[in-house]
Scaffold this active site. Structure first.
Site, PDB file in Angstrom:
ATOM      1  N   TYR A  89     -35.212  95.782 -14.380  1.00 33.64           N
ATOM      2  CA  TYR A  89     -36.375  94.899 -14.226  1.00 33.64           C
ATOM      3  C   TYR A  89     -37.076  95.255 -12.926  1.00 33.64           C
ATOM      4  O   TYR A  89     -36.498  95.091 -11.848  1.00 33.64           O
ATOM      5  CB  TYR A  89     -35.928  93.444 -14.262  1.00 33.64           C
ATOM      6  CG  TYR A  89     -37.021  92.404 -14.090  1.00 33.64           C
ATOM      7  CD1 TYR A  89     -38.373  92.709 -14.240  1.00 33.64           C
ATOM      8  CD2 TYR A  89     -36.687  91.088 -13.796  1.00 33.64           C
ATOM      9  CE1 TYR A  89     -39.356  91.735 -14.090  1.00 33.64           C
ATOM     10  CE2 TYR A  89     -37.669  90.105 -13.650  1.00 33.64           C
ATOM     11  CZ  TYR A  89     -38.994  90.439 -13.786  1.00 33.64           C
ATOM     12  OH  TYR A  89     -39.960  89.479 -13.635  1.00 33.64           O
ATOM     13  N   THR A 113     -38.866  83.186 -14.107  1.00 30.59           N
ATOM     14  CA  THR A 113     -39.574  82.069 -14.745  1.00 30.59           C
ATOM     15  C   THR A 113     -38.656  80.872 -14.906  1.00 30.59           C
ATOM     16  O   THR A 113     -39.107  79.719 -14.881  1.00 30.59           O
ATOM     17  CB  THR A 113     -40.134  82.505 -16.109  1.00 30.59           C
ATOM     18  OG1 THR A 113     -40.993  83.631 -15.922  1.00 30.59           O
ATOM     19  CG2 THR A 113     -40.924  81.390 -16.779  1.00 30.59           C
ATOM     20  N   ILE A 127     -41.502  91.022 -22.358  1.00 33.53           N
ATOM     21  CA  ILE A 127     -40.792  89.831 -21.895  1.00 33.53           C
ATOM     22  C   ILE A 127     -41.841  88.964 -21.229  1.00 33.53           C
ATOM     23  O   ILE A 127     -42.373  89.307 -20.183  1.00 33.53           O
ATOM     24  CB  ILE A 127     -39.635  90.190 -20.956  1.00 33.53           C
ATOM     25  CG1 ILE A 127     -38.590  91.022 -21.717  1.00 33.53           C
ATOM     26  CG2 ILE A 127     -38.990  88.912 -20.406  1.00 33.53           C
ATOM     27  CD1 ILE A 127     -37.388  91.437 -20.888  1.00 33.53           C
ATOM     28  N   LYS A 183     -37.785  96.339 -18.177  1.00 33.90           N
ATOM     29  CA  LYS A 183     -38.931  95.440 -18.142  1.00 33.90           C
ATOM     30  C   LYS A 183     -39.777  95.863 -16.947  1.00 33.90           C
ATOM     31  O   LYS A 183     -39.345  95.737 -15.801  1.00 33.90           O
ATOM     32  CB  LYS A 183     -38.491  93.983 -17.992  1.00 33.90           C
ATOM     33  CG  LYS A 183     -39.661  93.014 -17.813  1.00 33.90           C
ATOM     34  CD  LYS A 183     -39.174  91.597 -17.510  1.00 33.90           C
ATOM     35  CE  LYS A 183     -40.357  90.664 -17.261  1.00 33.90           C
ATOM     36  NZ  LYS A 183     -39.915  89.288 -16.920  1.00 33.90           N
TER      37      LYS A 183
END
Length: 300
Positions: A134, A46, A204, A162
């Site tokens: 992740y 992001t 998250i 995540k």
């Protein structure tokens, strides 16, 4: 360190000339702190990590650490397509004051599951920072399977995952690995409430860039099994849909720009399509209403 609750994967603001906008970055950080966000990620997907030069990465992370001042954990995105580069980036993040590293599965190279185990163990064994796994196969082309996570979860320097796959079955399997030393976090806003109701520690989030107070409220409700969880989540449903109309972070940065935070993205990402511009303006107004209502509810 125990990660939980509403953790924001921060967007990186640029100015009109395409340079880092540190004033906007600090305002974004303060807004998150004021709204009760419980952790931040700097330079994740992001945050357009792939578009940042090394000095820019360092400046963003250093500024975040200074602004946060130890009040909440600062996670640094350090995952690269190569293990040695990931270790080097993680060391840099540690030197800059990060609390943990968010390490995505190596993009593009598509390692085997055995390769993933070796990769993450090498990064964790280097011991520069605690590691959060992740998994986001839609971006990386590599899906870290639950049995692979199970091999890694017992490592003392690997503190959580995540998981961005949205299927409830995936979350159910991962939650069996959750313990006091290994947190399971959602990485998918539209299904985050469901994941937390199942037992996930938190999320998250992308959308918490623009509704940090509302998202903290959602996380608190879901983690405490509050009956209002679904009602709060429903108020955010249209926003979840809009955030997905084009690749992340294009839509969320369109709303942030309308809220006075940053201008645009870096190529090859381009600004939100003109066909969605009116919706972005409308959602910027919705966001302000939601956050005002949330603040009023807290004050009451």
């Amino acid at each position: 360190m125990r990660l939980s609750g509403s953790i924001t994967a921060l967007a990186t603001p640029f100015d009109a000339s395409g340079e880092l906008d540190l004033d906007a970055w600090q305002r974004l950080l303060r807004t998150q702190l004021d709204a009760g966000t419980q952790g931040i990620v700097v330079a994740g997907s992001t945050g357009e990590a792939a578009a940042l030069l090394d000095p820019e990465y360092d400046l963003l992370l250093r500024t975040a650490v200074e602004t946060v001042g130890g009040r909440i954990p600062v996670l640094a995105g350090t995952g690269q397509s190569n293990t040695l580069k990931t270790i080097e980036t993680t060391r840099r993040a540690a030197a800059l004051g990060a609390d943990a590293a968010l390490v995505v599965t190596p993009p593009y190279v598509r390692p085997t599951q055995a390769g993933l185990v070796a990769h993450y163990r090498a990064v964790a064994n280097d011991a520069a920072l605690p590691v959060v796994l992740y998994n986001v196969p839609g971006r990386t082309g590599c899906d870290m399977l639950p049995e692979t996570v199970a091999e890694l979860a017992g490592h003392p320097r690997i503190i959580g995952i995540k998981e961005a796959k949205s299927e409830p079955e995936r979350m159910t399997v991962l939650l069996a690995l959750r313990d006091d030393n290994f947190a399971v976090l959602s990485g998918d806003d539209p299904t985050a409430a469901r994941a937390m109701l199942q037992g996930a520690d938190g999320v998250i989030s992308v959308v918490s860039n623009i509704v940090p107070g509302m998202f903290r409220r959602l996380c608190d409700a879901a983690r405490s099994r509050d009956a209002r969880t679904n009602d709060i989540d429903a108020q955010l449903a249209a926003l979840y849909d809009f955030i997905g109309v084009e690749p992340n972070p294009i839509p969320v940065k369109a709303i942030l720009s309308r809220l006075g935070i940053g201008h645009g993205l870096r190529l090859p990402l381009t600004d939100l399509s003109a066909s969605h511009a009116d919706a972005a303006t409308r959602f910027a107004g919705v966001v302000q209403q939601l956050e005002t209502a949330c603040r009023d509810a807290v004050a009451a």
